[in-house]
Design a protein around this motif. Structure first.
Motif, PDB file in Angstrom:
ATOM      1  N   CYS A1033      -9.668  -5.222   4.850  1.00 41.88           N
ATOM      2  CA  CYS A1033     -10.863  -5.995   4.629  1.00 41.88           C
ATOM      3  C   CYS A1033     -10.124  -7.426   4.240  1.00 41.88           C
ATOM      4  O   CYS A1033     -10.855  -8.597   4.365  1.00 41.88           O
ATOM      5  CB  CYS A1033     -11.468  -5.554   3.231  1.00 41.88           C
ATOM      6  N   THR A1055     -20.330  -6.482   9.334  1.00 43.88           N
ATOM      7  CA  THR A1055     -20.649  -4.902   9.355  1.00 43.88           C
ATOM      8  C   THR A1055     -19.456  -4.173   9.471  1.00 43.88           C
ATOM      9  O   THR A1055     -19.314  -2.977   8.864  1.00 43.88           O
ATOM     10  CB  THR A1055     -21.700  -4.467  10.433  1.00 43.88           C
ATOM     11  N   VAL A1058     -18.229  -4.060   5.923  1.00 46.09           N
ATOM     12  CA  VAL A1058     -18.942  -3.056   5.117  1.00 46.09           C
ATOM     13  C   VAL A1058     -18.373  -1.534   5.545  1.00 46.09           C
ATOM     14  O   VAL A1058     -18.418  -0.778   4.566  1.00 46.09           O
ATOM     15  CB  VAL A1058     -20.359  -3.316   5.369  1.00 46.09           C
ATOM     16  N   ARG A1061     -15.255  -0.489   3.747  1.00 46.72           N
ATOM     17  CA  ARG A1061     -15.481  -0.455   2.568  1.00 46.72           C
ATOM     18  C   ARG A1061     -16.351   0.716   1.785  1.00 46.72           C
ATOM     19  O   ARG A1061     -16.060   1.579   1.072  1.00 46.72           O
ATOM     20  CB  ARG A1061     -16.054  -1.853   1.759  1.00 46.72           C
ATOM     21  N   LEU A1062     -17.358   1.012   2.703  1.00 47.83           N
ATOM     22  CA  LEU A1062     -18.217   2.145   2.359  1.00 47.83           C
ATOM     23  C   LEU A1062     -17.456   3.516   2.569  1.00 47.83           C
ATOM     24  O   LEU A1062     -17.434   4.458   1.708  1.00 47.83           O
ATOM     25  CB  LEU A1062     -19.357   1.997   3.386  1.00 47.83           C
ATOM     26  N   CYS A1093     -16.049  -3.651  -4.669  1.00 48.65           N
ATOM     27  CA  CYS A1093     -16.807  -3.213  -3.433  1.00 48.65           C
ATOM     28  C   CYS A1093     -18.429  -3.199  -3.960  1.00 48.65           C
ATOM     29  O   CYS A1093     -19.323  -3.433  -2.846  1.00 48.65           O
ATOM     30  CB  CYS A1093     -16.546  -1.669  -2.945  1.00 48.65           C
ATOM     31  N   ILE A1097     -20.198  -5.727  -1.288  1.00 46.73           N
ATOM     32  CA  ILE A1097     -21.126  -5.292   0.085  1.00 46.73           C
ATOM     33  C   ILE A1097     -22.587  -5.651   0.165  1.00 46.73           C
ATOM     34  O   ILE A1097     -22.924  -5.986   1.371  1.00 46.73           O
ATOM     35  CB  ILE A1097     -21.056  -3.835  -0.225  1.00 46.73           C
ATOM     36  N   GLN A1121     -26.758   0.916   6.476  1.00 46.10           N
ATOM     37  CA  GLN A1121     -25.371   0.410   5.543  1.00 46.10           C
ATOM     38  C   GLN A1121     -25.964   0.181   4.217  1.00 46.10           C
ATOM     39  O   GLN A1121     -25.216   0.809   3.198  1.00 46.10           O
ATOM     40  CB  GLN A1121     -24.699  -0.627   5.952  1.00 46.10           C
ATOM     41  N   TYR A1125     -25.057   2.711   0.909  1.00 42.98           N
ATOM     42  CA  TYR A1125     -24.459   2.151  -0.311  1.00 42.98           C
ATOM     43  C   TYR A1125     -25.337   2.624  -1.467  1.00 42.98           C
ATOM     44  O   TYR A1125     -24.616   3.000  -2.664  1.00 42.98           O
ATOM     45  CB  TYR A1125     -24.544   0.647  -0.069  1.00 42.98           C
TER      46      TYR A1125
END
Length: 1434
Positions: A1033, A1055, A1058, A1061-1062, A1093, A1097, A1121, A1125
């Motif tokens: 990241c 994206t 993201v 991180r997810l 996060c 996000i 996404q 989340y």
């Protein structure tokens, strides 16, 4: 009193009046006595008597001498006669106009006169032995040739009085001879001045002719001299005409002597022009100082300088720049910079003028007049050393781009400036990778002033230095004569969106546009002599052999007729027209075509077919390309013509950021696609197959058959047509080669005949054959061309000897064509299939001859076996160039060895890229090591160890192909180290092209880390997962931050982060958090990671959604996404994380807002009130800590205020517009963003319109206009929220009178739901402004009760209201506030008029009105019975 003497130039001349002074009048010498006006009559009588007395003897003597001279020097006398006749012809033509004539018109009229009077002479030069231009220079005392702005030249007689006087002589028949009387008084000594007696005796003739009086005459006082009259032959003969023949006499005056000296200098000038190839090839840098003024000095501006180093402190005021600026600005894009200012990159089509004098020099020079005061060269250089290096680095960068630089130094008059030049030359030589050519031009009178340090230059430059002894006048004259044919026209006409007036732009604007664009004008943008018909025909032949038809040739009908229209061309034109007519929003269409299928030619043909309706341009992708400046040029064209722009981008790299930054523009991308592609259901993509259709084959035969040389060629042409009809695959290239290539029997035979590979030694190749192999390699795999200069060392030539295609050996010339898409000296193989065949024959030359007839769609296996050897040789030879930092060389290597091409579509409909480039794929290699492919990448890293891209791609190869992650990490770390050095460099600003390269490397490394996370996820600990995800990241963020400001980021830039991180949050939740009590276990690192996060996000998804127009596939990705989340982070978890994390108070409040907005779904009024209070608490804290707000925080603050504006539109709040305005002003103070300015503009507009109070306030509207201008000044802040729009609705109070527009972005993410966006739009009224003649751009004047015009923009064509007939008519519309245009009117309709039956007055009604009260008191219903005009709705 002494009388006049008539001197005929004889050795023993007859003096009629002893004691009189002699006055030299060129071929006729006449001495005039100066006398008082009262004695004129006596003087005339005396002259008459003396002439009668001596005339007979004198005439006899003169005639004998003339006959002797004719015998001895007949040609000379004949030449003088022709000079006189030439003078008479030109003078007679010029007398017709007091203002003179244009040079081109005079040239044409002289040719007509000669064709009638002297038909035996084909040209004026043959008649007088001088061209018209040189003749005017030779007769500069008679004729004045003046250069006007825009490159025009005007010729006129220098002395009107003399012209009138000579006309009188011609009419009265006085002084007739073989040389006409016209020459009398016009060819005079340059030291003579004629004064004419007039009412104002202070007015002198400006022609440089001085008054000479008898210096021995003491009777004349100063007053008498001032009042004296220089008598002409007209005065002498008014009493009595004297009819005698006076022959031409050969008297050498100062003009002739000077001309003789000039003739001696002419060979030097011709040698100089020959050495620079008449400035037709190569790149030239000028070094100049205080150049003495001479006629035609502005012709220096005709030379295509890429840079000028100007050392004259007064150059801008009255020096060289002041003189040449109008000329050079009409031919090239000119930018002038002073020492210390930002320096732009050099470009082939532009001139960068660097003023190397500081302001102190300029001030001193102005104060002391002509005498230039300068600091000594050493002190000056030490003082400005750092600033001087900036322009020199730009020249070095330009020269290192595989170009040959020629420096031309015009030696100055001031010796100190010359010393400065020498210091700068030394520094320039140190900067450049190789010693440039240096050509020093020194005037003969300055040879003694050349400093001793000049000898030092001879030691440095050696054979690259050449000195010329030139007269500046003749140099400028030669430049004028040589380069005048390259000047553009005076005006450039564009298609006009208005019904009135033509849309013309000046040559200066056209030159500025030409730096980045090829613009198709309505008129031919250059003079007819620029390109001859035989050049056009030759270019057509090259086109049929595989060449490209560039934009300038499309103005010729012969070229357009040579192009065959493809079957799908009309369909593509229709799609482009639909996009151009539909809307002002950015749009694009991509054409994928097989190599050699004619896709580029078809795209240019489409551009030409549409250029009379729309602005049609083609982009030039050069190393100096600056996107911000490019956008200004596109906006200029749109604003000038009020028409949408069709932009052709014929490049392998798709510039996607252009799609999002160019409103009112449709971008037509043209790209090669090697793989067969089946048609897909995508309105933005079209395909052009490689083979031609039977209909196209028929048309080709009709066009080409007349050009066949014999019946054999015609028969082959028909055979090709018949094969196409029977289903065989044939290419456009084969038809052209059959006609224009002698004995063309197919590509295999054609290549074999020109390569001439020897069978006796198959292991070695000739240098010419190696060059062809390298060109085939770059064309077949890289789809790129190569500068001719690149092959100089391989061919055993000096760099300056190979500057163009004509300098290459014949074996190469027959196989290549010029490719000017990127630069003018590039060449490529004629056709993609020819490139493939060259590789086949070179790489498999050791095989039997039978192999050369077996071909497939791909390179054969035997050829691929030897491909590594050729690739390795190409890398090694490239590394031997002196300019390893060349952006051109880097681009060639990257395109050939690195760029991965898209493969066929997969099952999900997406095209997937190969793991490595096609060249590396074709090199055989056994898995799992792929040694041969790895060796090529290792060689690139070894030879170009300072190129971070090669290190990064080698690391990628280790990771993805060999699974050697440790070695991959080493390569990536080296690449990142080089990137850090480039970005931390403080000497120069990091250029956009470097930023883009580093951006891709950072993203590549982040992707590598994310793949490592997925691969080793099951074996990692929580700390390792967090560490790996954080590292990925980190570089995703660095990739976005290093991107140029003008570059709009793609969806994947957000994206991808993201996604990582997810994934990491999901793993951490599964491994630890589900069974974890944060109050008992110390897990600060994990909690802080999750907390960050949770906050970042939603921000990333919002930035992605607001940064561009959302396509359906992007909406799908972001939606999935967002759902993931919400699944990972429940409301309880978010609340727990924000309480236990170490985040700041502002971040914690944001998490509380997120939790409350999701838990209640916006239905709980109390939660909405708490959300608004949390936002306002954050705003207060931000206001206190405003000095500590980082650039990254500003994006989050922007979204905070946007969400606050959404929240306060709930029914539970009643904020006034003034209260909202105060908060929005705080927003502007915190971020200074355009989105904050936009809402200030909206608030002031609503206050000005009186939407709440009903009171219209002009002062608030003025404030709104101020904010609007600020938005336009700062429109380069990036793409975030550029499409933010707000509709004015019918009901509501304050900010509730607005509702967001979602036409660009169909939905918002992580926003408060439950808001009503379906409220009715408010219907505004106004009148269509004059003239309403542009179908794309119109204005509506709003009906406001103030003395101020407030207009909204609308598109008449979309609303069916185009034309002047709608001017002034009343309309209704919906008002939209936009960041781009301010006020926009949509759904525009004419209002309907209905008559009152009582008073016969007509009332206007909107579509929502059913009736209204008339001023007479009667109620008027809106129906068809009383309709009297406007929109009919029944």
């Amino acid at each position: 009193m002494a009388g006049p003497t008539y001197n005929y130039g004889a050795p023993s001349s007859v003096n009629l009046f002893p004691g009189a002074s002699l006055v030299n009048h060129g071929e006729l010498s006449i001495t005039y006595a100066c006398a008082d006006a009262a004695r004129n009559e006596t003087l005339v009588n005396t002259i008459r008597d003396e002439l009668h007395s001596f005339g007979k003897d004198l005439l006899t003597e003169v005639q004998v001498r003339q006959r002797n001279e004719d015998k001895q020097s007949g040609p000379t006398s004949s030449k003088k006669d022709k000079d006189c006749e030439g003078t008479e012809i030109i003078s007679t033509l010029l007398r017709t106009s007091s203002k003179g004539m244009d040079y081109e018109d005079l040239d044409r009229e002289v040719k007509l006169v000669l064709s009638e009077q002297q038909p035996c002479f084909k040209s004026f030069q043959e008649f007088t032995n001088l061209s018209l231009y040189d003749f005017l220079m030779y007769k500069s005392d008679t004729f004045e040739l003046k250069r006007l702005p825009k490159g025009c030249r005007r010729v006129k007689l220098r002395n009107k009085g003399m012209a009138k006087h000579t006309l009188h002589k011609a009419e009265s028949g006085i002084l007739t001879s073989k040389c006409t009387n016209m020459d009398l008084g016009l060819r005079m000594d340059s030291s003579t001045i004629i004064k004419e007696k007039s009412a104002d005796r202070k007015e002198h003739n400006d022609q440089g002719i001085q008054v000479l009086t008898n210096p021995t005459t003491s009777a004349l006082t100063n007053e008498t001299q001032n009042d004296s009259i220089v008598m002409s032959v007209k005065d002498v003969t008014q009493k009595e005409q004297i009819k005698i023949d006076i022959p031409v006499c050969d008297v050498k005056n100062s003009d002739y002597e000077h001309q003789d000296n000039g003739e001696k200098n002419i060979p030097e000038v011709e040698e100089f022009l020959k050495d620079v190839n008449n400035f037709s090839r190569g790149s030239f840098v000028l070094m100049a100082g205080d150049i003495p003024y001479t006629i035609d000095l502005d012709s220096i501006g005709l030379v295509p300088w890429v840079a000028v180093l100007d050392f004259d402190p007064l150059s801008k005021e009255k020096g060289l720049l002041n003189i040449v600026q109008p000329v050079i600005s009409s031919n090239r894009s000119l930018k002038v910079t002073q020492l210390g200012e930002i320096v732009d990159n050099l470009a082939e089509t532009a001139t960068r003028w660097f003023l190397f004098s500081d302001k102190q020099d300029s001030i001193l020079s102005k104060s002391l007049g002509e005498e230039t005061v300068t600091v000594d060269a050493n002190g000056w250089f030490r003082k400005h050393k750092e600033w001087i290096k900036d322009p020199l680095r730009k020249i070095e960068k330009f020269a290192n781009d595989l170009r040959t630089i020629t420096v031309i130094l015009l030696w100055p008059q001031n010796i100190e400036l010359g010393k400065r030049m020498i210091r700068v030359l030394n520094s320039l030589n140190d900067e450049l990778g190789s010693t440039p050519r240096l050509m020093v031009c020194i005037q003969s009178d300055a040879l003694e002033e050349v400093p001793v340090s000049f000898d030092y230059l001879k030691e440095i430059f050696q054979t690259n230095l050449k000195t010329y002894k030139l007269d500046m006048r003749y140099l400028c004259s030669a430049l004028q004569r040589t380069l005048i044919g390259t000047t553009p026209k005076d005006s450039f006409r564009l298609p006009n969106g208005k019904d009135t007036d033509e849309c013309n732009i000046s040559p200066m604007d056209a030159a500025w546009l030409s730096e980045d664009l090829d613009v198709l004008y309505m008129n031919k943008p250059f003079k007819n002599e620029t390109t001859k018909d035989d050049q056009v025909i030759a270019h057509i032949e090259e086109f049929y052999k595989g060449g490209t038809l560039e934009c300038p040739f499309w103005y010729y009908e012969l070229v357009r007729e040579a192009v065959v229209q493809r079957d799908i061309q009309k369909d593509i034109e229709g799609k482009l027209k639909q996009r151009l007519n539909k809307t002002t929003k950015p749009s694009h269409l991509t054409l994928y075509h097989a190599p050699g299928s004619g896709g580029s030619t078809m795209a240019r043909s489409i551009l030409w077919n549409l250029h009379s309706e729309f602005i049609c341009v083609k982009i030039k992708l050069n190393p100096a390309f600056a996107q911000k400046e490019f956008e200004k040029r596109i906006e200029f064209l749109h604003a000038k013509s009020d028409l949408p722009v069709l932009l052709l981008v014929d490049a392998e790299v798709k510039m996607s950021s252009l799609i999002k930054r160019l409103p009112n523009t449709v971008i037509f991308f043209v790209q090669r696609l090697l793989y067969d592609e089946t048609p897909i259901d995508d309105t933005d993509i079209v395909f052009l197959a490689g083979k031609i259709t039977p209909k196209e084959a028929q048309v080709l035969c009709l066009k080409l058959e007349p050009n066949c040389r014999n019946e054999k060629q015609r028969r082959r042409l028909r055979q090709l047509r018949e094969k196409v009809k029977t289903g065989h695959k044939r290419l456009l290239y084969e038809f052209g080669m059959t006609v224009y290539q002698h004995e063309f029997k197919g590509i295999v035979s054609f290549v074999k005949g020109h390569l001439r590979l020897g069978q006796d030694n198959v292991l070695s190749l000739l240098p010419e054959q190696i060059c062809v192999g390298f060109l085939a390699l770059t064309d077949y795999y890289g789809h790129t061309s190569v500068p001719c200069h690149f092959f100089a060392e391989l061919l055993g030539q000096r760099c300056e000897c190979i500057q163009g295609m004509e300098d290459l050996p014949a074996i190469i010339r027959e196989l290549v064509v010029e490719d000017e898409t990127t630069r003018k000296d590039n060449v490529r193989i004629r056709h993609w299939l020819v490139s493939k065949e060259i590789l086949e024959q070179i790489l498999s030359r050791q095989l039997p001859v039978a192999h050369h007839t077996v071909r497939s769609s791909d390179l054969s296996s035997p050829a691929c076996q030897q491909l590594m050897t050729l690739a390795r040789d190409f890398v090694v030879y490239s590394s031997q160039q002196n300019n390893l930092r060349s952006s051109c060389l880097r681009s060639i290597l990257v395109k050939t060895f690195i760029i991965r091409e898209k493969l066929c579509r997969t099952e999900n409909g997406k095209r997937k890229k190969s793991i490595v480039s096609r060249l590396l794929t074709d090199i055989p290699g056994d898995p799992p090591l792929f040694t041969e492919r790895c060796m090529i990448l290792q060689l690139l890293v070894e030879k170009f160890d300072r190129n971070p891209s090669f290190h990064a791609h080698l690391g990628r190869f280790y990771a993805y192909c060999r699974n050697e992650y440790e070695q991959s990490e080493i390569c990536f770390r080296k690449a990142l180290e080089i990137c850090d050095e480039l970005t931390n460099c403080t000497e120069t600003q990091v250029e956009d092209i470097i930023r883009l390269e580093i951006m891709h490397i950072y993203h590549m490394y982040a992707t590598y880390q994310s793949r490592s996370l997925k691969k080793d996820l099951k074996t990692m600990t929580v700390e390792q997962v967090i560490g790996c995800a954080s590292e990925a990241c980190k570089y995703f963020e660095k990739s976005r931050n290093i991107a140029p400001k003008s570059h709009i980021l793609e969806t994947f830039h957000y994206t991808d982060e993201v996604k990582v991180r997810l994934l990491a949050c999901e793993v951490v939740q599964q491994m630890q958090v589900n069974n974890l009590d944060f109050r008992k276990v110390n897990m600060d690192k994990e909690v802080n990671f999750l907390a960050y996060c949770v906050e970042i996000i939603p921000l990333l998804i919002r930035k992605c959604a607001h940064g561009e127009m959302l396509q359906p596939d992007v909406v799908s990705i972001l939606t999935s996404q967002e759902q993931k989340y919400n699944t990972i982070f429940g409301d309880h978890q978010i609340d727990l994380i924000q309480r236990l994390s170490q985040l700041g108070s502002i971040s914690k409040r944001r998490l509380q807002i997120l939790s409350k907005s999701r838990s209640t779904m916006g239905a709980n009024k109390q939660d909405i009130i708490e959300i608004v209070h949390l936002y306002e608490d954050n705003f207060r804290e931000m206001s206190i800590r405003r000095n500590k707000i980082s650039y990254a925080d500003k994006d989050q603050i922007n979204f905070d205020f946007l969400e606050w504006l959404n929240a306060i539109r709930s029914e539970v709040f009643e904020f006034t517009l003034e209260e909202v305005l105060l908060k929005v002003k705080l927003w502007k103070q915190l971020t200074a963003s355009n989105i904050s300015r936009f809402y200030i503009f909206v608030c002031y507009s609503l206050l000005g319109f009186g939407t709440d109070t009903g009171l219209v306030r002009s002062d608030c509207i003025d404030k709104a206009f101020v904010e609007r201008s600020e938005i336009l000044k700062n429109n380069d802040q990036g793409g975030m929220n550029v499409y933010r729009c707000e509709w004015l609705v019918e009901t509501g109070h304050g900010i509730k009178r607005l509702t967001p527009d979602f036409s660009f972005n169909p939905r918002e993410f992580f926003s408060l739901p439950g808001r009503n966006h379906e409220r009715s739009l408010y219907v505004c009224t106004g009148k269509i402004a004059s003239p309403n003649s542009n179908k794309w751009f119109g204005k509506i004047l709003l009906n406001l009760d103030i003395n101020k015009n407030v207009s909204a923009r609308f598109v008449p064509h979309v609303n069916d209201l185009e034309g002047r007939k709608f001017e002034g008519q009343s309309v209704e519309f919906n008002l939209l506030f936009t960041m781009k245009n301010g006020y926009e009117a949509h759904n525009v309709k004419l209002m309907s008029s209905h008559q009152c039956f009582k008073c016969r007055r007509s009332l206007e009604f909107t579509s929502k009105q059913d009736g209204a009260h008339c001023p007479c008191g009667n109620y008027v219903d809106k129906n068809e019975l009383n309709w009297s005009g406007g929109r009919w709705v029944y």
